[in-house]
Design an enzyme around this catalytic site. Structure first.
Site, mmCIF file in Angstrom:
data_model
loop_
_atom_site.group_PDB
_atom_site.id
_atom_site.type_symbol
_atom_site.label_atom_id
_atom_site.label_comp_id
_atom_site.label_asym_id
_atom_site.label_seq_id
_atom_site.Cartn_x
_atom_site.Cartn_y
_atom_site.Cartn_z
ATOM 1 N N HIS A 60 0.850 -1.188 0.000
ATOM 2 C CA HIS A 60 0.000 0.000 0.000
ATOM 3 C C HIS A 60 0.888 1.242 0.000
ATOM 4 C CE1 HIS A 60 -3.694 2.354 1.743
ATOM 5 N NE2 HIS A 60 -3.121 2.959 0.742
ATOM 6 N N GLU A 114 0.589 8.141 -3.533
ATOM 7 C CA GLU A 114 1.497 7.717 -2.463
ATOM 8 C C GLU A 114 2.721 8.635 -2.378
ATOM 9 O OE1 GLU A 114 1.009 5.346 -0.070
ATOM 10 O OE2 GLU A 114 -1.007 5.322 -0.893
ATOM 11 N N HIS A 118 2.685 11.029 0.816
ATOM 12 C CA HIS A 118 3.597 10.480 1.830
ATOM 13 C C HIS A 118 5.072 10.651 1.450
ATOM 14 C CE1 HIS A 118 0.192 8.607 3.908
ATOM 15 N NE2 HIS A 118 -0.217 8.142 2.753
#
Ligand SMILES: *[C@@H]1O[C@H](CO)[C@@H](O)[C@H](O)[C@H]1NC(C)=O
Ligand SMILES: *[C@@H]1O[C@H](CO)[C@@H](O)[C@H](O)[C@H]1NC(C)=O
Length: 225
Positions: A60, A114, A118
């Site tokens: 993930h 992502e 992040h």
């Protein structure tokens, strides 16, 4: 302790010293998060353009986190996801980091999300290529499905004790996992994601000092895929 050979002299360097080399000002540790693809019954779920992924855990993400439980996000809008920097990794990402979002797509949206949310928060230690490479390297270091199957825990739609799942992973991988669940179509608790903690270099697993809110019942379904 790790052993290094310098001019035939063995030097022992404590690992705790090595980890000082990747101290980050911007976050305290990473969560490395893998998801089970069979958990998506309640939401709409599409296979990626490349086809149905393997029946295995997929990445993930690799998420910078603070020790106080909060996390930084969207740290650098001037450094957006740029596929041209990771062309050599795309093939591997299609296998290890599949998207299940709809409509069916090639994964770019997932990977861009992502990185932008992040990855940009770890840019003091990892540039875009390093970030995706580090994540893929972590994935290669752990075989979650193998660890579970060794303990007789199979993705066959039956229920297992949450404690047994945690123990199987700890025994097989060496670190205590964070385990999260969601609800299946009939509201039963089912295995969703597995968290490990990683040092700020993005290279070594560490024991977590903080676990996500798992929302699991004591008995958890391991759905087939
Ligand atoms: C958590 O720690 C970070 C870094 O020290 C800080 O920026 C943030 O405001 C803190 N958040 C909370 C909710 O305390
Ligand atoms: C994925 O699709 C987007 C457009 O939706 C395109 O820009 C990108 O090059 C594609 N990436 C790959 C790896 O095929």
């Amino acid at each position: 302790m790790k052993t290094y050979d310098f001019a035939m002299v063995k030097i022992l360097v404590p690992v705790s010293y090595l980890s000082v080399l990747c101290v980050s000002q911007d976050f305290d540790f990473f969560y490395f998060v893998q998801q089970w693809p069979g958990d998506t019954k309640k939401k709409s779920c599409c296979y990626p353009k490349s086809g149905k992924p393997a029946a295995d855990f997929g990445v993930h993400g690799l998420w910078p986190n603070f020790n106080n439980g909060s996390y930084p996000s969207d740290c650098d809008p001037n450094n957006p996801y740029d596929q041209s920097q990771i062309l050599d990794l795309i093939g591997c990402m299609e296998e290890e980091w599949p998207t299940f979002s709809c409509p069916s797509n090639n994964g770019t949206k997932f990977w861009a999300h992502e990185w932008n949310k992040h990855g940009t928060c770890s840019k003091s230690v990892l540039d875009q290529h390093d970030y995706f490479q580090a994540t893929l390297n972590l994935k290669k270091k752990v075989d979650l499905l193998q660890a579970l199957q060794t303990a007789g825990i199979e993705p066959n739609g039956t229920f297992y004790k949450l404690d047994n799942i945690g123990e199987a992973i700890k025994n097989g991988i060496g670190y205590t996992p964070g385990i999260t669940c969601n609800g299946d179509a009939s509201g039963h608790s089912q295995l969703h994601e597995i968290y490990f903690c990683v040092d700020t270099c993005g290279s070594n697993f560490i024991e977590c000092s903080l676990f996500p809110n798992g929302r699991c019942s004591s008995e958890v379904e391991f759905p087939s895929f």
